[in-house]
Write an enzyme that holds these catalytic residues in place. Structure first.
Site, PDB file in Angstrom:
ATOM      1  CD  GLU A 195      -3.124   5.516   6.660  1.00 60.64           C
ATOM      2  OE1 GLU A 195      -3.118   5.550   5.417  1.00 60.64           O
ATOM      3  OE2 GLU A 195      -2.185   5.050   7.337  1.00 60.64           O
ATOM      4  N   GLY A 199       2.318   2.303  10.743  1.00 63.56           N
ATOM      5  CA  GLY A 199       3.247   3.428  10.578  1.00 63.56           C
ATOM      6  C   GLY A 199       3.921   3.852  11.873  1.00 63.56           C
ATOM      7  CB  SER A 254       5.186  -1.618  12.022  1.00 59.94           C
ATOM      8  OG  SER A 254       4.748  -0.279  12.215  1.00 59.94           O
ATOM      9  CD  GLU A 300      -3.517  -2.664   7.366  1.00 61.62           C
ATOM     10  OE1 GLU A 300      -2.396  -2.861   6.916  1.00 61.62           O
ATOM     11  OE2 GLU A 300      -4.170  -1.643   7.104  1.00 61.62           O
ATOM     12  CE  LYS A 303       0.079   3.507   4.832  1.00 61.72           C
ATOM     13  NZ  LYS A 303      -0.020   3.706   6.262  1.00 61.72           N
ATOM     14  CG  ASN A 328      -1.724   1.237   1.382  1.00 60.79           C
ATOM     15  OD1 ASN A 328      -1.846   2.019   0.443  1.00 60.79           O
ATOM     16  ND2 ASN A 328      -2.317   1.434   2.567  1.00 60.79           N
ATOM     17  CG  HIS A 350      -5.845   1.750   5.190  1.00 57.78           C
ATOM     18  ND1 HIS A 350      -5.422   2.728   6.057  1.00 57.78           N
ATOM     19  CD2 HIS A 350      -4.793   0.907   5.022  1.00 57.78           C
ATOM     20  CE1 HIS A 350      -4.170   2.488   6.396  1.00 57.78           C
ATOM     21  NE2 HIS A 350      -3.757   1.397   5.779  1.00 57.78           N
TER      22      HIS A 350
END
Ligand code: PEP
Length: 272
Positions: free
Chosen positions: A117, A193, A233, A187, A26, A24, A115
């Site tokens: 985000e 991240g 991560s 996730e 992003k 991904n 996701h």
């Protein structure tokens, strides 16, 4: 289409889900940068492609505008192309959205949906996410449905309730034959991240619970076919121990997918 042949081990049928390592990107990389990364990735992976494709699949999801360049850069490769979101309507007044047909034009086969985000920064709801998943399935795209708890939810003992709730809502009303085509990505939000990965044991606990819920909802055959990726991560240093767990069927990789060397090492995950 998910590849899930059955292998016979000492007379017992065990599912062999094909590992999926998904990148991904992003909101990173221009079309030129993406092209260069894919050229470097292919230079690294192509010599071993014949061996790697036997038991694993690789996918990259660039930002929408880098998709045409990525499609060119991947011509003749076994690396699949994905997108980071998709709308469920074929066309219309949906400013800023992209339809399934627009993605399929460029050879997209996977779409990341829900996701964290999108959920937390852009406030996408379970209801909207379920429509995106159903729209992807209806258009023969493979959705990667992301679920995961925040640190607050984990610390409060609400991990499974949160993750399983997102999963149930995301797959509302789905038939078993359609559910088998979904990929789930666990996730944990606190691991995305942050450099803080879930331990393989923490991840396996959640993946096992996800598989149980899938079996209760869609039957054992569907549950055995559905790949459950871990994301948060993932690096070359932790992929082997994660991939060794029985219900971890691959990884969704953010930061470490932005350099060819680290992503290629993750693709070469050792399978126990
Ligand atoms: C992600 O965004 O899906 C992700 C897992 O990111 P990272 O690998 O950087 O934690």
């Amino acid at each position: 289409m998910i590849s899930s042949p059955l292998a016979l081990t000492a007379g017992v049928e065990t599912p062999m889900r094909k590992l999926l390592i998904a990148a991904n990107w992003k909101m990173n990389l221009t079309p030129a940068e993406g092209r260069a990364l894919l050229a470097a990735l292919r230079a690294n992976l192509d010599p071993d492609a014949a061996t790697l494709v036997r038991d694993r699949e690789v996918m990259v999801a660039p930002p929408f505008l880098a998709i045409p360049a990525a499609a060119q850069a991947l011509a003749g490769s076994s690396i699949a192309l994905g997108a980071q979101n998709v709308h469920f309507e074929p066309k219309g007044a949906f400013t800023g959205e992209i339809s399934p047909a627009m993605l399929k034009f460029f050879g997209i086969s996977y779409v990341i949906v829900g996701h964290s985000e999108r959920r937390h920064i852009f406030h996408e709801t379970d209801d909207l996410i379920a429509k995106r998943v159903a729209g992807a399935i209806a258009n023969r795209l493979t959705p990667i449905l992301c679920v995961g708890e925040t640190l607050e939810q984990r610390d409060g003992g609400h991990t499974l309730e949160t993750v399983l709730g997102q999963l149930e809502n995301g797959l509302t009303g789905m038939k078993p034959e359609d559910a088998s085509r979904v990929v789930v990505a666990y996730e944990p939000v606190w691991a995305i991240g942050t450099g803080r990965t879930a331990t393989p044991e923490q991840a396996q606990t959640v993946h096992g619970a996800i598989r149980e819920l899938l079996a209760d909802s869609f039957g054992h055959d569907a549950a055995n076919n559905i790949r459950i990726l871990y994301g948060g991560s993932v690096t070359p240093d932790n992929i082997d121990s994660l991939a060794a767990k029985p219900d971890i069927d691959g990884a969704l990789v953010g930061s470490a997918s932005l350099t060819a060397e680290s992503f290629a090492r993750i693709v070469r995950a050792k399978l126990s």
